[in-house]
Design an enzyme around this catalytic site. Structure first.
Site, mmCIF file in Angstrom:
data_model
loop_
_atom_site.group_PDB
_atom_site.id
_atom_site.type_symbol
_atom_site.label_atom_id
_atom_site.label_comp_id
_atom_site.label_asym_id
_atom_site.label_seq_id
_atom_site.Cartn_x
_atom_site.Cartn_y
_atom_site.Cartn_z
ATOM 1 N N TYR A 113 0.871 -0.908 -0.299
ATOM 2 C CA TYR A 113 -0.001 -0.072 -0.055
ATOM 3 C C TYR A 113 1.201 1.497 -0.212
ATOM 4 O O TYR A 113 0.625 2.321 0.434
ATOM 5 C CB TYR A 113 -0.992 0.005 1.047
ATOM 6 C CG TYR A 113 -2.316 -1.061 1.443
ATOM 7 C CD1 TYR A 113 -2.045 -1.913 -0.455
ATOM 8 C CD2 TYR A 113 -3.251 -1.334 2.480
ATOM 9 C CE1 TYR A 113 -3.365 -3.150 0.110
ATOM 10 C CE2 TYR A 113 -3.958 -2.674 2.185
ATOM 11 C CZ TYR A 113 -4.121 -3.261 0.542
ATOM 12 O OH TYR A 113 -4.930 -3.707 1.451
ATOM 13 N N LYS A 142 5.829 -13.899 3.723
ATOM 14 C CA LYS A 142 6.053 -15.037 3.130
ATOM 15 C C LYS A 142 7.272 -15.402 2.398
ATOM 16 O O LYS A 142 7.486 -14.864 1.412
ATOM 17 C CB LYS A 142 4.848 -14.982 1.689
ATOM 18 C CG LYS A 142 4.636 -15.687 0.295
ATOM 19 C CD LYS A 142 3.459 -16.432 1.158
ATOM 20 C CE LYS A 142 3.617 -17.748 -0.493
ATOM 21 N NZ LYS A 142 3.571 -18.921 -0.271
ATOM 22 N N ASP A 199 -0.223 -18.280 3.847
ATOM 23 C CA ASP A 199 -1.622 -19.189 3.541
ATOM 24 C C ASP A 199 -1.643 -19.817 3.579
ATOM 25 O O ASP A 199 -3.224 -20.207 4.071
ATOM 26 C CB ASP A 199 -1.178 -19.289 1.995
ATOM 27 C CG ASP A 199 0.310 -20.068 1.310
ATOM 28 O OD1 ASP A 199 1.311 -19.428 2.331
ATOM 29 O OD2 ASP A 199 0.517 -20.530 0.553
ATOM 30 N N ASP A 242 -4.722 -7.163 6.853
ATOM 31 C CA ASP A 242 -5.405 -6.266 6.080
ATOM 32 C C ASP A 242 -6.468 -7.591 5.930
ATOM 33 O O ASP A 242 -7.822 -7.693 5.845
ATOM 34 C CB ASP A 242 -5.689 -5.344 4.739
ATOM 35 C CG ASP A 242 -6.333 -4.624 4.250
ATOM 36 O OD1 ASP A 242 -7.445 -4.807 5.144
ATOM 37 O OD2 ASP A 242 -6.404 -4.481 3.417
ATOM 38 N N ASP A 254 -9.632 -9.020 8.012
ATOM 39 C CA ASP A 254 -11.225 -9.551 7.489
ATOM 40 C C ASP A 254 -11.529 -10.783 7.787
ATOM 41 O O ASP A 254 -12.528 -11.188 8.878
ATOM 42 C CB ASP A 254 -11.658 -8.990 6.674
ATOM 43 C CG ASP A 254 -11.878 -7.505 6.048
ATOM 44 O OD1 ASP A 254 -10.822 -6.551 7.191
ATOM 45 O OD2 ASP A 254 -12.021 -6.936 5.141
#
Ligand code: ATP
Length: 344
Positions: free
Chosen positions: A136, A182, A217, A241, A245
């Site tokens: 971002y 990752k 993941d 982010d 959620d």
């Protein structure tokens, strides 16, 4: 001394939820409310989604209470007000605690109804997300055929976010921080995040807080399968982010999750959900995420006892089942807020 709070209604359900939060806070403490404008409605009136006056007030006030803003997809160079505010105030840590509420059905475990299986232990964990860089960073290019986005990871930002996560763990008596990354694929960027994080972790081992790490993941899967595995997760911007959620679904959905944006000098509190334009003005928005964010703000400005009272009053409304439709009840926003005020 009376604290000054900048409140920003924003768009969609923002004004109705902010009015509820202010009325509840006014029952608990004396604050000086300062109104600030931001979001799409502000853009339509003033030609900018974040007027300089709002940024100046945010810097001058003791804290900021923010609801949600709509970011329209089709306006070129339109920059989200909340992303700009986070950058302007250097709110580098995004903290999202996930705590179960009584009587809320959890989609991963139950297919519907109000009742959570009695065997399911309540969840109590937090995600700490880096808030200023990563994917971002707003550095994107496209020639119409090929588009790129730059993922910026710095040692400085990685160290301070992991330190924040460990300090939070220490303050809340958690005993483990999990660095989520990752690095097996993003060797340079997440490699740096991981290296910086592990270095910071060393100084907390003496305080009894351990550190492990996990690939993003697999964390997405484990959050659904065995969320009790986690205590404090520290991660980069985009991963945090998405995972937060996902995690909100484990405690009742977007309507119930609060968040804090914290920097060295400033702080801003907002529910995890967006402006929910589909339900705006219908009086059915769940006020929990907004009110829990308000409780986090009260604690930050030194009103810990009042924050605890508010948390308990919210939980009591769930015990009484005076809750909105998204969490299985039939109350309106106003009825739920009234029950919470009465429970104070
Ligand atoms: P935005 O563009 O502002 O992000 P959105 O609709 O894309 O808006 P959210 O506002 O997060 O994203 O809403 C996602 C879904 O969750 C919507 O169906 C919305 O009605 C629901 N939702 C969000 N907040 C609440 C709330 N407080 N109470 C009940 N439902 C909510």
């Amino acid at each position: 001394m009376t604290k000054s709070i900048l409140y920003i209604n924003g768009d969609g359900v923002g004004p109705e939820l902010m009015a509820s939060a202010r009325s509840v806070i006014d029952e608990l403490v004396d604050v000086e409310w300062v109104e600030g404008h931001a979001g799409y409605a502000t853009f339509k009136q003033q030609g900018t989604p974040l007027p300089q006056a709002t940024i100046d007030s945010a810097r001058a006030c003791d804290s900021v209470l923010f609801c949600a803003v709509t970011t329209p997809p089709n306006i070129p160079n339109y920059k989200s007000a909340i992303i700009t505010l986070r950058q302007e105030l250097d709110l580098y840590a995004n903290l999202r605690p996930f705590d179960s509420l009584p009587n809320v059905s959890v989609p991963a475990w139950a297919s519907g109804g109000l009742q959570q299986p009695p065997s399911a232990s309540p969840l109590h964990f937090a995600i700490v997300r880096e808030n200023t860089e990563g994917l971002y960073s707003s550095i994107e290019e496209s020639d119409g055929q090929r588009a790129t986005a730059l993922r910026v990871i710095t040692r400085h930002a990685s160290e301070r976010i992991v330190k924040f996560a460990f300090d939070y763990a220490k303050a809340r008596k958690f005993s483990r921080v999990t660095l989520v990354h990752k690095a097996n694929v993003l060797r340079k960027t997440d490699g740096l995040f991981l290296e910086a994080g592990r270095e910071i972790a060393k100084s907390y081992a003496r305080a009894g807080i351990s550190c492990d790490d996990a690939i993003v993941d697999s964390v997405a899967m484990r959050l659904v399968k065995s969320p009790q595995d986690f205590q404090v997760i520290a991660t980069t911007n985009l991963f945090g982010d998405i995972l937060s959620d996902e995690a909100s679904a484990l405690i009742g959905g977007l309507g119930v999750a609060p968040s804090a944006n914290i920097g060295e000098k400033h702080s801003l509190f907002e529910p995890v959900h967006g402006s929910a334009p589909d339900i705006a003005g219908r009086g059915i928005a769940n006020p929990t995420g907004m009110l829990r964010s308000a409780a986090m703000m009260l604690e930050r400005i030194g009103c810990k006892k009042e924050a605890v009272r508010l948390e308990k009053a919210i939980a009591r409304a769930y015990e009484q089942r005076i809750v909105t439709k998204d969490v299985g009840g039939s109350a309106s926003t106003a009825q739920m807020v009234e029950a919470i005020r009465a429970n104070l």
